[in-house]
Scaffold this motif. Structure first.
Motif, PDB file in Angstrom:
ATOM      1  N   TRP A   1       4.443  21.425 -28.386  1.00 55.63           N
ATOM      2  CA  TRP A   1       4.907  20.073 -27.994  1.00 55.63           C
ATOM      3  C   TRP A   1       5.360  19.893 -26.558  1.00 55.63           C
ATOM      4  CZ3 TRP A   1       3.866  15.395 -29.851  1.00 55.63           C
ATOM      5  CH2 TRP A   1       3.693  15.441 -31.370  1.00 55.63           C
ATOM      6  N   THR A   2       5.932  20.955 -25.918  1.00 61.50           N
ATOM      7  CA  THR A   2       6.355  20.823 -24.578  1.00 61.50           C
ATOM      8  C   THR A   2       5.213  20.597 -23.544  1.00 61.50           C
ATOM      9  OG1 THR A   2       6.321  23.222 -24.458  1.00 61.50           O
ATOM     10  CG2 THR A   2       8.541  22.347 -25.118  1.00 61.50           C
ATOM     11  N   LYS A   3       4.026  21.056 -24.142  1.00 64.23           N
ATOM     12  CA  LYS A   3       2.742  21.041 -23.275  1.00 64.23           C
ATOM     13  C   LYS A   3       2.320  19.551 -23.506  1.00 64.23           C
ATOM     14  CE  LYS A   3       1.281  25.803 -24.026  1.00 64.23           C
ATOM     15  NZ  LYS A   3       0.534  26.687 -24.802  1.00 64.23           N
TER      16      LYS A   3
ATOM     17  N   HIS B   1       6.740  14.842 -21.923  1.00 65.30           N
ATOM     18  CA  HIS B   1       7.779  15.522 -21.053  1.00 65.30           C
ATOM     19  C   HIS B   1       8.827  16.150 -21.685  1.00 65.30           C
ATOM     20  CE1 HIS B   1       6.114  13.692 -17.331  1.00 65.30           C
ATOM     21  NE2 HIS B   1       5.767  12.579 -18.189  1.00 65.30           N
ATOM     22  N   PHE B   2       9.597  17.188 -21.383  1.00 70.31           N
ATOM     23  CA  PHE B   2      10.253  18.018 -22.146  1.00 70.31           C
ATOM     24  C   PHE B   2      11.601  16.940 -22.265  1.00 70.31           C
ATOM     25  CE2 PHE B   2      13.960  20.893 -22.414  1.00 70.31           C
ATOM     26  CZ  PHE B   2      13.521  21.544 -23.346  1.00 70.31           C
ATOM     27  N   ARG B   3      12.144  16.460 -21.472  1.00 70.47           N
ATOM     28  CA  ARG B   3      13.211  15.500 -21.680  1.00 70.47           C
ATOM     29  C   ARG B   3      13.045  14.520 -22.713  1.00 70.47           C
ATOM     30  NH1 ARG B   3      16.068  10.946 -20.751  1.00 70.47           N
ATOM     31  NH2 ARG B   3      18.228  10.899 -19.850  1.00 70.47           N
ATOM     32  N   GLU B   4      11.916  13.799 -22.905  1.00 70.75           N
ATOM     33  CA  GLU B   4      11.824  13.054 -23.878  1.00 70.75           C
ATOM     34  C   GLU B   4      11.751  13.824 -25.467  1.00 70.75           C
ATOM     35  OE1 GLU B   4      10.707   9.899 -26.593  1.00 70.75           O
ATOM     36  OE2 GLU B   4      11.291   9.761 -24.564  1.00 70.75           O
TER      37      GLU B   4
ATOM     38  N   LYS C   1      12.202  13.695 -34.489  1.00 70.85           N
ATOM     39  CA  LYS C   1      11.019  12.891 -34.469  1.00 70.85           C
ATOM     40  C   LYS C   1       9.778  13.721 -34.364  1.00 70.85           C
ATOM     41  CE  LYS C   1       9.187   9.048 -31.826  1.00 70.85           C
ATOM     42  NZ  LYS C   1       9.448   8.127 -30.880  1.00 70.85           N
ATOM     43  N   TYR C   2       9.605  14.541 -33.329  1.00 73.11           N
ATOM     44  CA  TYR C   2       8.207  15.173 -33.083  1.00 73.11           C
ATOM     45  C   TYR C   2       7.908  16.412 -33.999  1.00 73.11           C
ATOM     46  CZ  TYR C   2       8.028  12.114 -28.805  1.00 73.11           C
ATOM     47  OH  TYR C   2       8.186  11.011 -28.127  1.00 73.11           O
ATOM     48  N   MET C   3       8.936  17.125 -34.601  1.00 80.85           N
ATOM     49  CA  MET C   3       8.504  18.239 -35.324  1.00 80.85           C
ATOM     50  C   MET C   3       8.058  17.915 -36.732  1.00 80.85           C
ATOM     51  SD  MET C   3       9.379  20.960 -33.371  1.00 80.85           S
ATOM     52  CE  MET C   3       9.609  22.310 -34.537  1.00 80.85           C
TER      53      MET C   3
END
Length: 104
Positions: A68-70, A73-76, A83-85
């Motif tokens: 996901w960090t790729k 943006h890391f801040r988001e 939400k993303y996992m």
């Protein structure tokens, strides 16, 4: 003679954990955890002056975190990590996490 030794033990903290507590207590726990082992990736998020969250990642969830960090943006990602996992984290308090760390 060549001997290959592998360690197949599972850590007591499994996969994706969310630890809630006071910022000072969470930071102190994080430092203790990192002193004892390097099995976990930690991410601290301070919600306000009295609330802080520490996320622990290991195994496949750590790999998903890196993926996901790729992509975004890391801040988001950091502000909306749940939400993303792909799955929800196991939630525990700071005192329960300290007990598990002592048993590890």
């Amino acid at each position: 003679m060549y001997i290959n030794k592998t360690n197949n033990t599972q850590p007591s903290f499994q996969k994706f954990i969310k630890i809630k507590g006071h910022p000072h207590g969470v930071q102190k726990f994080r430092e203790e955890l990192l002193e004892q082992t390097d099995k976990y990736m930690t991410l601290g998020v301070k919600k306000d002056k009295t609330k802080s969250i520490l996320y622990l990642f290991s195994g496949k969830d750590f790999d998903e975190f890196i993926d996901w960090t790729k992509k975004i943006h890391f801040r988001e990602f950091r502000t909306n990590i749940e939400k993303y996992m792909s799955k929800k984290p196991k939630v525990m308090g700071l005192s329960e996490a300290k007990k598990l760390l002592k048993n590890d």
